[in-house]
Design an enzyme around this catalytic site. Structure first.
Site, mmCIF file in Angstrom:
data_model
loop_
_atom_site.group_PDB
_atom_site.id
_atom_site.type_symbol
_atom_site.label_atom_id
_atom_site.label_comp_id
_atom_site.label_asym_id
_atom_site.label_seq_id
_atom_site.Cartn_x
_atom_site.Cartn_y
_atom_site.Cartn_z
ATOM 1 C CD GLU A 90 -2.646 -0.872 2.564
ATOM 2 O OE1 GLU A 90 -3.730 -1.622 2.543
ATOM 3 O OE2 GLU A 90 -1.852 -0.298 3.525
ATOM 4 C CB CYS A 333 -0.142 0.921 7.828
ATOM 5 S SG CYS A 333 -0.140 1.377 9.572
HETATM 6 N N1 SAH Z 1 7.236 0.224 11.807
HETATM 7 C C1 SAH Z 1 7.159 1.321 11.112
HETATM 8 C C2 SAH Z 1 5.879 2.196 10.393
HETATM 9 C C3 SAH Z 1 4.809 1.864 10.602
HETATM 10 S S1 SAH Z 1 4.150 3.086 10.671
HETATM 11 C C4 SAH Z 1 6.348 1.643 13.078
HETATM 12 O O1 SAH Z 1 6.025 1.180 13.749
HETATM 13 O O2 SAH Z 1 6.389 3.241 13.362
HETATM 14 C C5 SAH Z 1 3.510 2.864 12.055
HETATM 15 C C6 SAH Z 1 2.401 4.329 12.272
HETATM 16 O O3 SAH Z 1 0.668 4.050 12.073
HETATM 17 C C7 SAH Z 1 1.711 4.722 13.645
HETATM 18 O O4 SAH Z 1 2.913 4.827 14.273
HETATM 19 C C8 SAH Z 1 0.757 4.847 13.812
HETATM 20 O O5 SAH Z 1 0.812 6.677 13.501
HETATM 21 C C9 SAH Z 1 0.200 4.164 12.675
HETATM 22 N N2 SAH Z 1 -1.365 3.120 12.662
HETATM 23 C C10 SAH Z 1 -1.081 1.687 13.278
HETATM 24 N N3 SAH Z 1 -1.983 1.171 13.291
HETATM 25 C C11 SAH Z 1 -3.086 2.319 13.272
HETATM 26 C C12 SAH Z 1 -4.054 2.596 13.928
HETATM 27 N N4 SAH Z 1 -5.002 0.984 14.745
HETATM 28 N N5 SAH Z 1 -4.318 3.583 14.361
HETATM 29 C C13 SAH Z 1 -3.929 4.963 13.794
HETATM 30 N N6 SAH Z 1 -2.721 4.472 13.413
HETATM 31 C C14 SAH Z 1 -2.259 3.557 13.715
#
Ligand code: SAH
Length: 341
Positions: A90, A333
């Site tokens: 994605e 994501c």
């Molecule tokens: N693995 C890396 C890059 C992925 S980004 C990391 O963990 O930073 C991860 C980001 O996705 C999180 O910080 C959050 O901003 C977002 N994310 C994942 N699941 C989410 C959810 N259920 N609600 C809101 N944001 C989410």
């Protein structure tokens, strides 16, 4: 067929020289690919026809294919992209008033298993190559409705610091004035807290933005949300952050998703203030959680979000509240990919 993006500028120059063409055409080819968005060598009208033919016979530019797309009412567009081996990733365009941010994936799936994140649910498949990461950026840049792609965040599927070499290779070309030419300070790497990767990143001579997905400020809660915390617990992570800041003199943003009944009460806010109190350059970005039916994650109430933010502000922390984008299109994501698999 070789993927031309796998060649460095020097390698492309050498290739041209071996064909008896001047090497300065290499910069022109870079410009056509990364700035003008050409997917075909035949479009490169200022190159001699025989060179265009030779390039077409030997190289290709874009390998991915659009598998699905979702457009949000707020302009956010999410692309599900199919790689040559049929795996799906994605990438998302997030337009704003004076900028457009591309959110890209670094891996197919994710092995870190954060329980609030849809990316984790299908497990890990493989790392993306540097070229595949660059294709995401190409695709996003060429499919913006308006304006220029100004920012890149590695906040799609996967853990960038678990695919270190390929991600850094992509960052260098995203940043290169001869390629995408996006300023380092407009490129954000986000990690779930891979300490060896952070230590390495601190030694790169790069002024990129750096985020850590924190999401809890005590080990018990964080390990429940993010199993990676068992391997790299908070005390070690914060110590590593201190060293990162000392070496780079750059701020670290701590991402904190507010989840109802889990990490959004006053005690959690107090823990967070205590955890970050010795970090000279820290910022907290609060994120209202996107609910994911598969994992019973619910956003904190807005009143709770406001009082959490107020508490941090009163304690003197630098705090922002991320405006949720693309909620109507499963933009958190991994959500779109999940629906397809
Ligand atoms: N693995 C890396 C890059 C992925 S980004 C990391 O963990 O930073 C991860 C980001 O996705 C999180 O910080 C959050 O901003 C977002 N994310 C994942 N699941 C989410 C959810 N259920 N609600 C809101 N944001 C989410």
């Amino acid at each position: 067929m070789q993927d031309i993006k796998e060649l460095s500028l020097k390698e492309l120059e050498d290739k041209l020289l071996s064909w008896g063409s001047p090497k300065y055409y290499a910069r022109g080819i870079y410009d056509w690919i990364y700035q003008k968005g050409a997917y075909e060598f035949s479009q490169m009208s200022n190159l001699p026809a025989p060179l265009r033919k030779a390039l077409t016979d030997e190289f290709n530019i874009l390998n991915l294919r659009l598998a699905d797309l979702r457009e949000s009412g707020d302009g956010t567009t999410k692309f599900l992209l199919e790689l040559t081996d049929k795996n799906l990733v994605e990438a998302v365009n997030i337009p704003a008033l004076k900028r457009a941010t591309g959110c890209i994936s670094s891996q197919v799936g994710c092995k870190f298993g954060c329980n609030f994140c849809a990316s984790a649910l299908g497990g890990f498949k493989r790392n993306l190559t540097t070229s595949e990461i660059l294709e995401e950026v190409l695709y996003l840049k060429n499919n913006l409705k308006a304006g220029q792609l100004t920012h890149i965040v590695f906040m799609g599927t996967g853990e960038p610091l678990d695919n270190y070499e390929n991600v850094l290779g992509a960052i260098r070309r995203i940043n290169s004035p001869l390629a995408f030419n996006i300023g380092a300070r407009r490129i954000t790497v986000s990690t779930c807290g891979i300490i060896p990767g952070i230590e390495r990143l601190a030694l790169e001579d790069l002024q990129i933005e750096f985020s850590i997905s924190l999401h809890a400020a005590d080990d018990k809660t964080r390990s429940q949300l993010m199993p990676v915390n068992n391997k790299y617990p908070l005390a070690a992570l914060i110590k590593c952050c201190q060293e990162y800041i000392a070496k780079t003199n750059r701020q670290i943003t701590f991402e904190y998703i507010l989840i109802k009944g889990v990490n959004a009460d006053l005690t959690a806010a107090q823990n967070l203030v205590r955890l970050l109190e010795d970090l000279r350059l820290a910022k907290v970005n609060l994120i209202p959680a996107n609910s994911i039916p598969e994992s019973r994650i619910n956003p904190a109430d807005s009143a709770q979000v406001i009082s959490f933010k107020e508490y941090l502000l009163k304690a003197g922390l630098n705090v922002t509240l991320r405006r949720p984008r693309g909620q109507d299109i499963d933009a958190a994501c991994g959500q779109l990919r999940l629906r397809h698999e």
